[in-house]
Design an enzyme around this catalytic site. Sequence first.
Site, PDB file in Angstrom:
ATOM      1  N   HIS A 208     -18.209 -35.572  -5.236  1.00  0.00           N
ATOM      2  CA  HIS A 208     -17.122 -35.265  -6.115  1.00  0.00           C
ATOM      3  C   HIS A 208     -15.538 -35.811  -5.402  1.00  0.00           C
ATOM      4  O   HIS A 208     -15.588 -36.219  -4.188  1.00  0.00           O
ATOM      5  CB  HIS A 208     -16.888 -33.588  -6.161  1.00  0.00           C
ATOM      6  CG  HIS A 208     -16.700 -33.064  -4.940  1.00  0.00           C
ATOM      7  ND1 HIS A 208     -15.462 -32.782  -4.453  1.00  0.00           N
ATOM      8  CD2 HIS A 208     -17.609 -32.299  -4.363  1.00  0.00           C
ATOM      9  CE1 HIS A 208     -15.877 -31.854  -3.323  1.00  0.00           C
ATOM     10  NE2 HIS A 208     -16.774 -31.617  -3.031  1.00  0.00           N
ATOM     11  N   CYS A 224     -20.775 -30.511   0.709  1.00  0.00           N
ATOM     12  CA  CYS A 224     -20.815 -31.627  -0.448  1.00  0.00           C
ATOM     13  C   CYS A 224     -20.137 -32.925   0.147  1.00  0.00           C
ATOM     14  O   CYS A 224     -19.757 -32.795   1.122  1.00  0.00           O
ATOM     15  CB  CYS A 224     -20.072 -31.004  -1.660  1.00  0.00           C
ATOM     16  SG  CYS A 224     -20.790 -29.975  -2.664  1.00  0.00           S
TER      17      CYS A 224
END
Length: 349
Positions: A208, A224
């Site tokens: 992301h 992440c």
Amino acid sequence: MRFGKYWNILALLVALATAQAMAATDAASDKESEAEPDRSPRVPTFELKGDLAGELQAFTTRYEDTFANLGNRLALGYLELVKANPGVDPWLPGEGTTITLPRQYVIPDEARRKGIVINLAEYRLYYFTGDGGVQVYPVGVGTEENPSPLTDAEVTMPLESPAWYPPASIRAEYEANGEYLPKMIPPGPGNPLGTHALLLSEKGYLIHGTNKRFGVGMAVSHGCFRMYNEDISRFIYQVDKGTPVQVIRDPVKIGISGGEVWLEVHRPDEDYPREDRDELWQRVFAEVEAFRQQNPAVEVNRRAIELAVDQADGIPTMIGEQLTQVATDESAGEESPETGSGPEQKLYF
């Protein structure tokens, strides 16, 4: 005659109104065209040359530059710039300083060259385009306390303007520090997922964007994979659902390109304590020996290997070459009672 005059005036007014409407339509169309986002990759697509891709580049800094803002501007990670430029102050490189842009890579193992490969040890994401090319992006990865998973996964969905639903563990972490974190953070400038994301089949993990530019190319996340918004906003439109995602941790990479043997070594941080150096040396020694077993026709230079480990700057270093045979005339190869059969002559680079 008077009627014909008024008719001509009316026709002129209609033509003028039509022309104005067409001009307005064209202007609106131009604005829409100008507003269309640029979805071309922000990084180069390099051709693979054996196990090597890309090339080192030079860049001249301005007075106001820092490695943090240069990284965002040039799609490079903070740490890779620091390690590639020893002796240069990352927060004040100065006017007219020539720095190295580390855009040359030993590519991950051939068996992995498909889809997306994230190497945690170098804070980079490799995207193999399927036509023999590769794009390389800096990524932020998990910390020691919240490591990114070593996994084989796949892309399940692209997301535009994603909302963030923090897991209970992160909310508890905030609460322990006296901070409040809501159950949902809507899209916008305060969203830690940034502008776009790729949802992965590994539950709870995404590739992301970010609302914090500093940290891309470092160990900063809860697991992440962070990219610059400028990168992920284009990248998600290149990647299909089902694209494989392999997450590895490989601080030592060895490969062959054009008969040359290349070694790339990554230290984990800006600092390079003795224990990290010793650990890397043991790993390099083991991997070089395994490589020589698989490729017996190579000769390596120990001093070049020691230098690569000593610097551990993530820049490929040539450490040896493949051996080649000297071509001989057929008649010279025939055995005779006088000479007999001699050993095959080899040329060592």
